[in-house]
Design a protein around this motif. Structure first.
Motif, PDB file in Angstrom:
ATOM      1  N   ASP A 175       0.862  -1.176   0.000  1.00  0.00           N
ATOM      2  CA  ASP A 175       0.000   0.000   0.000  1.00  0.00           C
ATOM      3  C   ASP A 175       0.902   1.231   0.000  1.00  0.00           C
ATOM      4  N   PRO A 176       0.832   2.087  -1.009  1.00  0.00           N
ATOM      5  CA  PRO A 176       1.790   3.193  -1.081  1.00  0.00           C
ATOM      6  C   PRO A 176       1.526   4.331  -0.105  1.00  0.00           C
ATOM      7  N   ALA A 177       0.337   4.390   0.475  1.00  0.00           N
ATOM      8  CA  ALA A 177       0.002   5.514   1.358  1.00  0.00           C
ATOM      9  C   ALA A 177       0.807   5.457   2.648  1.00  0.00           C
ATOM     10  N   GLU A 178       1.080   6.626   3.212  1.00  0.00           N
ATOM     11  CA  GLU A 178       1.777   6.672   4.485  1.00  0.00           C
ATOM     12  C   GLU A 178       0.862   6.118   5.577  1.00  0.00           C
ATOM     13  N   PRO A 179       1.342   5.169   6.372  1.00  0.00           N
ATOM     14  CA  PRO A 179       0.471   4.586   7.401  1.00  0.00           C
ATOM     15  C   PRO A 179       0.196   5.585   8.519  1.00  0.00           C
ATOM     16  N   SER A 180      -0.974   5.455   9.133  1.00  0.00           N
ATOM     17  CA  SER A 180      -1.322   6.318  10.260  1.00  0.00           C
ATOM     18  C   SER A 180      -0.513   5.922  11.490  1.00  0.00           C
ATOM     19  N   SER A 181      -0.465   6.825  12.454  1.00  0.00           N
ATOM     20  CA  SER A 181       0.232   6.522  13.713  1.00  0.00           C
ATOM     21  C   SER A 181      -0.383   5.315  14.393  1.00  0.00           C
ATOM     22  N   ALA A 182      -1.713   5.210  14.335  1.00  0.00           N
ATOM     23  CA  ALA A 182      -2.390   4.068  14.950  1.00  0.00           C
ATOM     24  C   ALA A 182      -1.998   2.767  14.267  1.00  0.00           C
ATOM     25  N   ASP A 183      -1.921   2.803  12.937  1.00  0.00           N
ATOM     26  CA  ASP A 183      -1.528   1.594  12.195  1.00  0.00           C
ATOM     27  C   ASP A 183      -0.095   1.188  12.534  1.00  0.00           C
ATOM     28  N   VAL A 184       0.775   2.176  12.691  1.00  0.00           N
ATOM     29  CA  VAL A 184       2.168   1.886  13.030  1.00  0.00           C
ATOM     30  C   VAL A 184       2.260   1.246  14.417  1.00  0.00           C
ATOM     31  N   LEU A 205       7.505  -1.548   7.136  1.00  0.00           N
ATOM     32  CA  LEU A 205       8.431  -1.284   6.032  1.00  0.00           C
ATOM     33  C   LEU A 205       8.059  -0.007   5.293  1.00  0.00           C
ATOM     34  N   ARG A 206       6.771   0.191   5.044  1.00  0.00           N
ATOM     35  CA  ARG A 206       6.414   1.436   4.333  1.00  0.00           C
ATOM     36  C   ARG A 206       6.490   2.636   5.275  1.00  0.00           C
ATOM     37  N   TRP A 207       6.285   2.416   6.573  1.00  0.00           N
ATOM     38  CA  TRP A 207       6.523   3.496   7.536  1.00  0.00           C
ATOM     39  C   TRP A 207       7.993   3.911   7.503  1.00  0.00           C
ATOM     40  N   LEU A 208       8.891   2.925   7.428  1.00  0.00           N
ATOM     41  CA  LEU A 208      10.309   3.240   7.306  1.00  0.00           C
ATOM     42  C   LEU A 208      10.599   4.033   6.033  1.00  0.00           C
ATOM     43  N   LEU A 209       9.986   3.633   4.920  1.00  0.00           N
ATOM     44  CA  LEU A 209      10.195   4.357   3.668  1.00  0.00           C
ATOM     45  C   LEU A 209       9.775   5.822   3.794  1.00  0.00           C
ATOM     46  N   TRP A 210       8.597   6.030   4.344  1.00  0.00           N
ATOM     47  CA  TRP A 210       8.111   7.398   4.496  1.00  0.00           C
ATOM     48  C   TRP A 210       8.962   8.177   5.498  1.00  0.00           C
ATOM     49  N   THR A 211       9.341   7.533   6.593  1.00  0.00           N
ATOM     50  CA  THR A 211      10.189   8.200   7.583  1.00  0.00           C
ATOM     51  C   THR A 211      11.535   8.562   6.968  1.00  0.00           C
ATOM     52  N   GLY A 212      12.090   7.632   6.198  1.00  0.00           N
ATOM     53  CA  GLY A 212      13.345   7.902   5.519  1.00  0.00           C
ATOM     54  C   GLY A 212      13.227   9.021   4.511  1.00  0.00           C
ATOM     55  N   ALA A 213      12.143   9.013   3.753  1.00  0.00           N
ATOM     56  CA  ALA A 213      11.947  10.054   2.743  1.00  0.00           C
ATOM     57  C   ALA A 213      11.849  11.432   3.395  1.00  0.00           C
ATOM     58  N   ARG A 214      11.302  11.490   4.582  1.00  0.00           N
ATOM     59  CA  ARG A 214      11.168  12.781   5.272  1.00  0.00           C
ATOM     60  C   ARG A 214      12.501  13.294   5.829  1.00  0.00           C
ATOM     61  N   ARG A 215      13.532  12.448   5.863  1.00  0.00           N
ATOM     62  CA  ARG A 215      14.844  12.909   6.315  1.00  0.00           C
ATOM     63  C   ARG A 215      15.490  13.832   5.285  1.00  0.00           C
ATOM     64  N   THR A 241       5.238   2.842  -8.710  1.00  0.00           N
ATOM     65  CA  THR A 241       4.806   4.064  -9.405  1.00  0.00           C
ATOM     66  C   THR A 241       3.960   4.970  -8.522  1.00  0.00           C
ATOM     67  N   GLU A 242       2.947   4.408  -7.864  1.00  0.00           N
ATOM     68  CA  GLU A 242       2.066   5.260  -7.050  1.00  0.00           C
ATOM     69  C   GLU A 242       2.796   5.807  -5.834  1.00  0.00           C
ATOM     70  N   TRP A 243       3.658   5.005  -5.201  1.00  0.00           N
ATOM     71  CA  TRP A 243       4.426   5.516  -4.070  1.00  0.00           C
ATOM     72  C   TRP A 243       5.337   6.652  -4.512  1.00  0.00           C
ATOM     73  N   LEU A 244       5.975   6.509  -5.656  1.00  0.00           N
ATOM     74  CA  LEU A 244       6.831   7.580  -6.169  1.00  0.00           C
ATOM     75  C   LEU A 244       6.027   8.849  -6.420  1.00  0.00           C
ATOM     76  N   ARG A 245       4.811   8.681  -6.900  1.00  0.00           N
ATOM     77  CA  ARG A 245       3.946   9.834  -7.142  1.00  0.00           C
ATOM     78  C   ARG A 245       3.577  10.518  -5.820  1.00  0.00           C
ATOM     79  N   LEU A 246       3.277   9.728  -4.805  1.00  0.00           N
ATOM     80  CA  LEU A 246       2.867  10.292  -3.521  1.00  0.00           C
ATOM     81  C   LEU A 246       4.024  10.966  -2.781  1.00  0.00           C
ATOM     82  N   VAL A 247       5.227  10.405  -2.900  1.00  0.00           N
ATOM     83  CA  VAL A 247       6.366  10.933  -2.151  1.00  0.00           C
ATOM     84  C   VAL A 247       7.032  12.111  -2.862  1.00  0.00           C
ATOM     85  N   GLU A 248       6.715  12.325  -4.113  1.00  0.00           N
ATOM     86  CA  GLU A 248       7.354  13.382  -4.902  1.00  0.00           C
ATOM     87  C   GLU A 248       7.301  14.759  -4.249  1.00  0.00           C
TER      88      GLU A 248
END
Length: 370
Positions: A175-184, A205-215, A241-248
């Protein structure tokens, strides 16, 4: 000549690991020149591969042997040589960007790699390893998110980039969307209840991706070809593709590593997304004599300012050297062919080779500011 320029180019190996410490017997060496983690069957040798033949062709002369020396002669010669310093210095690399997250105790670290090579070395921090470390320090699940942020702030203070191996741990069909705090927190509780350890939960894993991208540092992702832990069809970067679009909108630069056999898909993503880059590291060594064909395919769609050089070498220092040697040979062959056809000028070929081998990485990682 183009080949003279490419041969003299001080490369930036933007994704690499350390060189193995200590001697290697034949079994140990052969196990490290394959991506398989299974024992080599007694009726075959991993020297009988494109990589094995490339070692005998290009590495043997550095040990005082003729090109194509036998495997037995090669291994006997390397046993009496200072192979790490020899091959690292012969690679012609000015900067190594070192992923320290895989079996770091078995290979040279960042500082030791710099000393052996006479080059600069910079660390790339692996996200999954940092969360696994935090789990050993925090018993309270609720404290983990903030602890991870603090840990990444600490670890990336002097680092050059981040890396994720989500392709190994789950695949790109998340799921490319950033997970919620509750989901994490729910996923962390589930992970801790199972004993923590190796992180493979897709939410984490996707929480890590989003956290990393925010660095904000360049974020490297393993793509495609690798060892038997992968399910290769789930490591196709088109699934990102969709994750790349969302994180852009974050502005973080994403680097797709290795990419084979999906290198054309990776080149497409680099073509359409301004924040996506790629290399063909690891691939170049393992395809050996076919390296020029694969690199040419990477050139079909990828903007030339998005191409990077890496070896992804881990283990025998021959791989650090060979990644560079095969890249130089393949790039010269391909670009010389374009010039001979009249499609490119000689000046353009020199310029693109320089971008690919050095200047793109210098810009992307801010190496001129270090």
């Amino acid at each position: 000549m183009l080949s003279d320029h490419v041969d003299g180019l001080a490369l930036v190996d933007h994704h690499v690991h350390g060189a193995v410490k200590g001697p290697l017997d034949r079994t140990g060496f052969e196990q490290l020149i394959t991506e398989s983690d299974r024992p080599v069957p007694p009726w075959m040798s991993t020297f009988d591969s494109q990589l094995g033949l490339a070692i005998r062709r290009y590495c043997a002369p550095l040990l005082g042997l003729p090109a194509h020396a036998s495997a037995d002669d090669y291994l006997a010669a390397r046993a009496h040589a200072d192979v790490n310093s020899l091959f690292l210095r012969a690679a012609g690399v000015s900067d190594y960007l070192v992923d320290t997250g895989y079996l770091g105790d078995a290979v040279t670290g960042v500082d030791e790699l710099a000393k052996l090579s006479g080059s600069r070395a910079h660390e790339v921090v692996r996200l999954e390893a940092e969360l696994e470390y935090v789990s050993t320090q925090e018993s309270d699940v609720a404290a983990v998110p903030d602890a991870l942020v603090r840990r990444l702030e600490e670890r990336t203070g002097g680092a050059i980039g981040l890396k994720s191996i989500v392709a190994y741990r789950y695949g790109f069909d998340f799921d490319p969307a950033e997970p919620s705090s509750a989901d994490v927190l729910t996923a962390l509780d589930r992970w801790y209840s199972s004993g923590a350890g190796r992180v493979a939960d897709p939410v984490l894993l996707r929480w890590l991706l989003w956290t990393g991208a925010r660095r904000g540092l360049p974020l490297q992702l393993h793509v495609g070809f690798g060892d038997t832990e992968l399910q290769l069809h789930r490591a196709d970067p088109a699934l990102l593709t969709e994750w790349l679009r969302l994180v852009e909108p974050l502005g973080t630069q994403v680097v797709l590593l290795h990419c084979y056999p999906f290198h054309r898909n990776a080149a497409y993503l680099a073509h359409v997304f301004p924040h996506v880059h790629l290399d063909l590291g690891l691939t170049t060594m393992y395809v050996g004599a076919r390296a020029a064909a694969v690199l040419a395919e990477g050139l079909e769609l990828a903007p030339f300012a998005k191409l990077l050089y890496s070896s992804d070498a881990w283990g025998p220092a021959e791989l650090h050297f060979l990644g560079a040697a095969l890249w130089r040979r393949a790039v010269s062959s391909v670009l010389d062919g374009f010039v001979a056809q009249g499609d490119w000028s000689a000046d353009d070929a020199v310029r693109v080779a320089t971008l690919w081998g050095r200047e793109n990485a210098v810009r992307l990682y801010g190496l001129d500011q270090r």
